[in-house]
Write a protein that holds these residues in place. Structure first.
Motif, PDB file in Angstrom:
ATOM      1  N   ARG A   6      42.351  52.671  20.709  1.00  0.00           N
ATOM      2  CA  ARG A   6      43.146  52.441  19.502  1.00  0.00           C
ATOM      3  C   ARG A   6      44.082  51.254  19.689  1.00  0.00           C
ATOM      4  O   ARG A   6      44.233  50.417  18.795  1.00  0.00           O
ATOM      5  CB  ARG A   6      43.947  53.693  19.135  1.00  0.00           C
ATOM      6  N   MET A 126      42.020  48.304   8.954  1.00  0.00           N
ATOM      7  CA  MET A 126      41.792  48.840  10.290  1.00  0.00           C
ATOM      8  C   MET A 126      43.109  49.264  10.938  1.00  0.00           C
ATOM      9  O   MET A 126      43.189  50.334  11.563  1.00  0.00           O
ATOM     10  CB  MET A 126      41.092  47.795  11.160  1.00  0.00           C
ATOM     11  N   LEU A 130      43.944  53.093  12.093  1.00  0.00           N
ATOM     12  CA  LEU A 130      44.310  53.380  13.481  1.00  0.00           C
ATOM     13  C   LEU A 130      45.604  54.189  13.552  1.00  0.00           C
ATOM     14  O   LEU A 130      45.815  54.989  14.465  1.00  0.00           O
ATOM     15  CB  LEU A 130      44.458  52.067  14.270  1.00  0.00           C
ATOM     16  N   GLN A 203      37.053  54.529   8.188  1.00  0.00           N
ATOM     17  CA  GLN A 203      37.652  55.749   8.719  1.00  0.00           C
ATOM     18  C   GLN A 203      36.619  56.743   9.240  1.00  0.00           C
ATOM     19  O   GLN A 203      36.771  57.250  10.367  1.00  0.00           O
ATOM     20  CB  GLN A 203      38.539  56.407   7.669  1.00  0.00           C
ATOM     21  N   LEU A 206      35.269  55.500  12.685  1.00  0.00           N
ATOM     22  CA  LEU A 206      36.200  55.656  13.807  1.00  0.00           C
ATOM     23  C   LEU A 206      36.430  57.126  14.138  1.00  0.00           C
ATOM     24  O   LEU A 206      36.637  57.474  15.311  1.00  0.00           O
ATOM     25  CB  LEU A 206      37.526  54.978  13.474  1.00  0.00           C
ATOM     26  N   LYS A 209      33.485  58.341  16.246  1.00  0.00           N
ATOM     27  CA  LYS A 209      33.566  57.852  17.619  1.00  0.00           C
ATOM     28  C   LYS A 209      34.740  58.448  18.388  1.00  0.00           C
ATOM     29  O   LYS A 209      34.934  58.164  19.567  1.00  0.00           O
ATOM     30  CB  LYS A 209      33.673  56.324  17.624  1.00  0.00           C
ATOM     31  N   ILE A 211      37.913  57.916  17.900  1.00  0.00           N
ATOM     32  CA  ILE A 211      39.014  56.962  18.082  1.00  0.00           C
ATOM     33  C   ILE A 211      40.225  57.378  17.264  1.00  0.00           C
ATOM     34  O   ILE A 211      41.375  57.245  17.698  1.00  0.00           O
ATOM     35  CB  ILE A 211      38.571  55.533  17.726  1.00  0.00           C
TER      36      ILE A 211
END
Length: 216
Positions: A6, A126, A130, A203, A206, A209, A211
């Protein structure tokens, strides 16, 4: 456990925000409200655009600290290195990497602006997904809702209006070239919808994954 992916992605997309801002400035078809104000002040004072943006962002962090006091959490301190990083990179990209960048036609300038706008919007999206740190101006406006009887959206819009008025006032008072042009209007129309689109797309990727978790 610290999610280093991140932080790595935060650094990467903070850099691409600065890259996109620099390209929009070089395109010279108009920039957003905040960048218009910093560009006008830069031309007037001789201080680099990224440095002026850095100072304003740090003042926004200070404003949050004054308003929130003990509620000023660690995540807000991350706005300080974020502001410094973006300011330094804008100076590098605009004054060094893109120093000789010129466009022969208006179409080329406008096309570059559109590409930079998409890059900026994707990068900001992004950073938001995050969810490690928010941008100083938005955080300051949110903190102001505790001090004044106004909603966040109204305060944020008012701040943009103040920036644009300040830029126009400097333009007419000192005979500067106006950074408030068609690109400013284009950005106002497309930035929000594009950001909503990108957030919906990135979103889930991520999250899959591992994250990020689902945003509130």
């Amino acid at each position: 456990m610290v999610n280093y992916k991140r932080f790595a992605l935060l650094s990467l997309f903070s850099a691409t925000v600065a890259l996109a801002i620099s390209l929009m400035l070089r395109a010279s078809v108009g920039v957003g409200a905040f960048d218009a104000m910093t560009q006008s002040l830069s031309v007037l004072s001789g201080i680099r655009i990224g440095t002026i943006a850095m100072v304003f962002n740090l003042l926004c962090v200070l404003g949050q600290f004054i308003i929130l006091k003990k509620e000023f959490g660690f995540s807000r301190f991350l706005q300080i290195p974020l502001s410094i990083l973006i300011g330094m990179l804008v100076n590098y990209f605009y004054y060094s990497l893109f120093a000789s960048l010129q466009f022969d036609t208006y179409i080329a300038s406008l096309g570059t602006y559109f590409l930079a706008l998409v890059l900026a919007t994707f990068s900001v999206s992004m950073v938001m997904v995050l969810n490690l740190v928010t941008f100083p101006i938005e955080s300051f406006c949110l903190a102001l809702t505790r001090a004044v009887p106004m909603k966040f959206a109204a305060i944020r819009q008012l701040v943009d209006i103040i920036f644009i008025i300040a830029s126009i006032a400097l333009t007419f008072t000192f005979g500067l070239s106006s950074p408030v042009r068609e690109g400013t209007i284009i950005g106002m129309l497309f930035f929000g919808p594009l950001m909503g689109y990108f957030i919906r797309k990135v979103q889930p990727v991520l999250m899959k994954k591992g994250i990020v978790e689902e945003m509130a």
